[in-house]
Write a protein that holds these residues in place. Sequence first.
Motif, short mmCIF file in Angstrom:
data_model
loop_
_atom_site.label_atom_id
_atom_site.label_comp_id
_atom_site.label_asym_id
_atom_site.label_seq_id
_atom_site.Cartn_x
_atom_site.Cartn_y
_atom_site.Cartn_z
N ARG A 194 -7.14 -0.29 4.38
CA ARG A 194 -6.85 0.88 3.56
C ARG A 194 -5.38 1.28 3.67
O ARG A 194 -4.81 1.35 4.75
CB ARG A 194 -7.72 2.05 3.99
CG ARG A 194 -9.19 1.89 3.63
CD ARG A 194 -9.99 3.06 4.17
NE ARG A 194 -9.49 4.34 3.70
CZ ARG A 194 -9.83 5.52 4.21
NH1 ARG A 194 -10.68 5.57 5.22
NH2 ARG A 194 -9.34 6.63 3.71
N GLY A 195 -4.75 1.52 2.51
CA GLY A 195 -3.37 1.98 2.49
C GLY A 195 -2.35 0.89 2.71
O GLY A 195 -1.15 1.16 2.71
N SER A 196 -2.78 -0.37 2.91
CA SER A 196 -1.83 -1.45 3.14
C SER A 196 -1.22 -1.90 1.81
O SER A 196 -1.69 -1.53 0.73
CB SER A 196 -2.51 -2.63 3.83
OG SER A 196 -3.56 -3.14 3.02
N SER A 197 -0.16 -2.68 1.87
CA SER A 197 0.52 -3.10 0.66
C SER A 197 0.94 -4.56 0.76
O SER A 197 1.00 -5.13 1.85
CB SER A 197 1.75 -2.23 0.40
OG SER A 197 2.67 -2.33 1.48
N TYR A 198 1.20 -5.14 -0.40
CA TYR A 198 1.67 -6.53 -0.47
C TYR A 198 2.80 -6.59 -1.48
O TYR A 198 2.75 -5.95 -2.54
CB TYR A 198 0.54 -7.47 -0.91
CG TYR A 198 1.00 -8.89 -1.11
CD1 TYR A 198 1.22 -9.72 -0.02
CD2 TYR A 198 1.26 -9.39 -2.38
CE1 TYR A 198 1.68 -11.02 -0.18
CE2 TYR A 198 1.72 -10.69 -2.56
CZ TYR A 198 1.92 -11.50 -1.46
OH TYR A 198 2.39 -12.77 -1.62
N MET A 199 3.85 -7.37 -1.16
CA MET A 199 5.01 -7.48 -2.03
C MET A 199 5.14 -8.92 -2.51
O MET A 199 5.23 -9.85 -1.71
CB MET A 199 6.28 -7.05 -1.28
CG MET A 199 7.54 -7.13 -2.11
SD MET A 199 7.73 -5.70 -3.21
CE MET A 199 8.15 -4.44 -2.01
N PHE A 200 5.15 -9.09 -3.85
CA PHE A 200 5.45 -10.41 -4.41
C PHE A 200 6.95 -10.68 -4.30
O PHE A 200 7.75 -9.77 -4.00
CB PHE A 200 5.02 -10.47 -5.88
CG PHE A 200 3.53 -10.56 -6.07
CD1 PHE A 200 2.88 -11.78 -5.98
CD2 PHE A 200 2.77 -9.42 -6.33
CE1 PHE A 200 1.50 -11.87 -6.16
CE2 PHE A 200 1.40 -9.50 -6.51
CZ PHE A 200 0.76 -10.73 -6.42
#
Length: 691
Positions: free
Chosen positions: A204-210
């Motif tokens: 929850r609340g995590s992110s990923y960057m392309f």
Amino acid sequence: MKQDSDAANVPACFISNHEGFRGSIKNLIRDFVVTEIDLSGQLVNTAAAIAAAAAASASSDKYNNESSAEYMDSSCYSVSQNTDDDEDAAAAADCGVDATIPSPGSFDLSVILGQSVSEELEQFVLTLKDEKSAKPDFSLGYFADKHHRANVHRAVRHRFPFLMTVTIQPEIRVREDPDYRELSRLVTEDEAEDFFRFIDAKVRGSSYMFGPDDSKEHRTTVHHFLSRRFGKLVETKSFHDQGTTAISVRLREQGRPKKRTAEERKEEEVYTAFTLCKENLETLEAISYMAAALGVLPSDFTYAGIKDKRAITYQSMVVKKVSPQRLKEKAAELEKRGMHLSQVRSVGEPLRLGRLQGNHFDLVVRELRPHGATDTHSSGANTHARLAALVKEAVGNVEAKGFVNYYGPQRFGTAQSIQSDRVGLALLKEDMVGAVRLFFTPEEGNDPVSQAKRHFLQTDNAKESLALMPLSKARERLMLRALNRYGTGPDGCAQAWLSLPHSMRVFYPHAYCSRVWNEAVAHRLTTLGHRVRRGDLVWMRDGPKKVEDPGESSSPQIHVVTDQEEHEGAYTLRQVLLPMPGNTVKYPENGTGTWYQERLARDGLGECRFRVGSLKLNLPGCYRPLLACPRNLRYQLQRGGGGGEGTGASSRKGDAQLNGTADALTLTLNFDLDSSCYATVCLREIMKCDP
């Protein structure tokens, strides 16, 4: 005999001044037997423990209905408990939750599916990249047991998040997730795979960057795809930084995995306890084998302490999500790996690190001889009588006075070119690249592991090095896989460390702190002697408090010895504590405290907060007694290679028996130690040399 490099890990300060003797230990695995002592004071492999296990099993229905919601999936323990055994720091953790995405190396599909099916699955995955030769799906086989099927689904999805697993009872088939194929046409394959792993983790609340994308039209296409296929789970936006633009994906706060059924919730709350007997295996290595065989994560296992590798060891464990029946079904398979499971029963909660009284040791020291003797087989009544006297004096002194409570060489990684504490120092200084290169420093020789490490250092090619690295080296393979994906620069090296479970990451900084503690106690004894001095730290209570008692905070019980207390002899050396460096401890208010500050500053840690935020590491520190004392100490002398068959043949304490026909003398020792104390260090005080 151990190598000199191992001996150098432990300073040469002793409490008693007897002569000691020489000998060799661990000639045979059965010469070193370690048995955990549970909180009731019972050895975990005794009849009493078996009876207790049977009673617990009989009431398992009651336990299984109790809630265990207060326990987190990733067990967290305060370092101030100091509940470590041998490589204890490998299992200690701070009190924050490690929410890193699980590594694909956490499951061994060759164990779960069988070697041939696992290899065919890998080949199937490779064909997916070639649309012309790609197969629509692939059969993993037939699985009659529903729990086994559940583990197969979980393991395959964890290893290959871009695959879909479908059950056509009792067969399981896999096919490519069409969403993955569509995304891999828009971004790189590595990005598509990483994104699906990010989605599968559901943190929850995590992110990923392309990666950077300067085409607004292309970014719009990606945004639309993600919104259409994953809009309920994630939100996307274009992120601008230093002239580049990339798409950032964040898991919605309200995003949840699908609602679990009552049956799934019940399975999640299943806990099975057992006694593990392992031979010539590290505890974490044994857990990796068991996790792979059962299709669960290593973090699903909990234990009270880590045990030595070069030994036969008995310890309690609990695994969640695995029924007793399922565990028993795997017992024969695990025995082939050097693990024997007994006392399998249902319980209502996991184990906590440090939930033990200590450990019982049965040791055999062979080829005894006086110091200075050149003939290891010297015989004669005079030699035997002298050795008997030396042993009696040595055992008596250590029983009465104890021994310096050093961390043993196991703490630092024996027989390694680069000791673990040097890796830990690099991590504390946040030198991620340097720490990785130290970690991959090869041993002398041309064994497969050293070849793979040497290849990485020479070429920086993680992919080729991974192909060379033996499958049994889980830590090295996890890091190489991450280095191949994220690169070998500072960020890539940080990701490589994050690919290791928290318990493995924190081992290295703890090894450094242990080295400092060993040197600190040697300095304290050399400069201030064997009496309690002003400024020393002691527990306020009468008698030494056991630092492994769970739930105790570190500061309120600490007292600084005053001038008057020194003159009155108010405390004994057994009550003196020295701190393990950390961000919550206080240091002695005498020359020892000054030494700590100078020692840390010399290593560039004068301003260190003992936190490495990028690796989610926090070291609060702890207090460790300067001395440790064996309990229930017994010994037996024999001619020849006898001894080591168990504890039942031991003589009464102090009664040396000489029997047999061979010339060389063998010493059998039996004693108990508190958790976190090292039998090899106790033996070192007895023998006055490194065994």
